[in-house]
Design an enzyme around this catalytic site. Structure first.
Site, PDB file in Angstrom:
ATOM      1  N   SER A 203       0.261  -2.271  16.313  1.00 18.62           N
ATOM      2  CA  SER A 203      -0.553  -1.745  16.103  1.00 18.62           C
ATOM      3  C   SER A 203       0.405  -0.199  17.380  1.00 18.62           C
ATOM      4  O   SER A 203       1.198   0.212  16.569  1.00 18.62           O
ATOM      5  CB  SER A 203      -1.951  -1.353  16.732  1.00 18.62           C
ATOM      6  N   ASP A 278      -5.820  -3.088   5.434  1.00 17.32           N
ATOM      7  CA  ASP A 278      -5.886  -2.756   7.403  1.00 17.32           C
ATOM      8  C   ASP A 278      -6.488  -1.402   6.708  1.00 17.32           C
ATOM      9  O   ASP A 278      -6.288  -0.366   6.037  1.00 17.32           O
ATOM     10  CB  ASP A 278      -4.246  -2.055   7.134  1.00 17.32           C
ATOM     11  N   HIS A 308      -6.535  -4.942   9.595  1.00 20.61           N
ATOM     12  CA  HIS A 308      -5.255  -4.337  11.258  1.00 20.61           C
ATOM     13  C   HIS A 308      -5.204  -5.278  12.469  1.00 20.61           C
ATOM     14  O   HIS A 308      -4.096  -5.123  12.617  1.00 20.61           O
ATOM     15  CB  HIS A 308      -5.647  -3.171  11.801  1.00 20.61           C
TER      16      HIS A 308
END
Length: 342
Positions: A203, A278, A308
């Site tokens: 991320s 995600d 995610h």
């Protein structure tokens, strides 16, 4: 591994608590000042009108929006105990060293270096692990445990400034210095193979990883890069969330993390781990980064059920990492893979 006395923990908690209260007090004073200025300008405009008051009001609103962006991106206090309590690797059976590093701008940051046994540490790959925008390194221990046991790796979990037990305040420029300090730390260790350093980022951490590996100073010192569920840029992410944000000039974005402009400079072997479930970052952003990556040896692995924050729990995840590292070891010239997308 250094033992910590109860008195030391109490002192650490007290210091953290005091610093936290001071930070909250400072923010509240700043916020009240900004609010007072904006209310004054609104009142003046309502009473007297005038172009100048209107312009000053817009500037005040713009300044508040600009400074508020950090609160929308960085969540070091999620959950609320994240700045006070950081779980240690020994609680999940991992041997480690608790390390503190000084960055180029003088900020003291924390990290856990999880190390293989003495007979394996020198031959093992070493992951430099950059986590996402919330929580602390203690929340990534189970992922690190699997990298340690299933990939046979040493793992340096880095805590960004303003997170966990690290000093400072989060910022894009600051995270760049944090990452550089962590890599320099690994390069100066004499008990690991510095030719097998893998930069890993998930991320927001993927943006930190891309920035580090695209830097000409460091790209030749990295064995490979692995990024998971990261984005093309913060401005492009903003357009996914709020309609019309694409009309704002780039200067309006306090944090930019322009991965899309840096990824072509990445020349080391690169693995892109993409969770197709995600719901925060569009998976097509990972595909775009993969396609634009300048590495000759690159691979995109997709996981149908990968969310995610949960892609690392998908079946085949660690096999994909080991398969990629095997490709890198057997292709020292970094020749292209025959099947780039899986």
């Amino acid at each position: 591994m250094r033992s910590v006395r109860p008195s030391d923990r109490h002192m650490g908690f007290s210091a953290t608590h005091s610093i936290g209260r001071l930070a909250v007090y400072t923010f509240q004073r700043f916020w009240r000042a900004c609010s007072a200025v904006m209310l004054t300008l609104i009142l003046c405009y309502w009473l007297y009108g005038g172009v100048l008051i209107f312009i000053l009001l817009l500037i005040a609103l713009g300044g508040a929006f600009y400074n508020y962006q950090d609160m929308l991106l960085y969540y070091p206090e999620q959950p609320e105990s994240a700045r006070v309590f950081v779980q240690t690797p020994n609680t999940v059976g991992l041997p480690y060293q608790n390390v503190y590093l000084n960055t180029e701008d003088g900020v003291r940051i924390n990290g856990y270096f999880i190390i293989q046994a003495a007979d394996r540490i020198r031959n093992a790959p070493t992951f430099l692990y950059f986590h996402g925008n919330a929580g602390n390194i203690g929340h990534r221990l189970h992922n690190a445990q699997a990298l340690y046991s299933l990939c046979g790796a040493n793992v340096l979990l880095l805590e960004y400034r303003g997170y966990g037990k690290s000093e400072g305040t989060p910022s894009e420029a600051g995270m760049r210095l944090d990452a550089q300090a962590a890599l320099e730390y690994l390069l100066n260790r004499c008990d690991i193979d510095i030719n097998q350093i893998i930069i890993f980022g998930r991320s927001l951490g993927g943006a930190v990883a891309i920035d580090l590996v695209s830097n000409p100073i460091y790209m030749s010192k990295v064995f490979a890069m692995i990024v998971e569920n990261t984005f093309t840029s913060i401005p492009l992410m903003a357009t996914q969330i709020v309609s019309g944000m694409e009309r704002l000039p780039m200067i309006c974005f306090r944090n930019q993390f322009l991965n899309v402009n840096k990824i072509h400079r990445v020349r080391v072997p690169a693995l892109f781990l993409s969770g197709l479930a995600d719901q925060l970052i569009p998976p097509n952003m990972m595909t775009e980064l993969f396609q634009m990556c300048g590495a000759r040896l690159k691979l995109l692995e997709r996981f149908e059920t990968g969310t995610h924050n949960g892609t690392w729990q998908c079946a085949g995840y660690y096999e994909a990492i080991n398969r990629f590292l095997g490709h890198v070891r057997h292709n020292p010239s970094n020749t292209s893979l025959s099947d780039d997308i899986v």
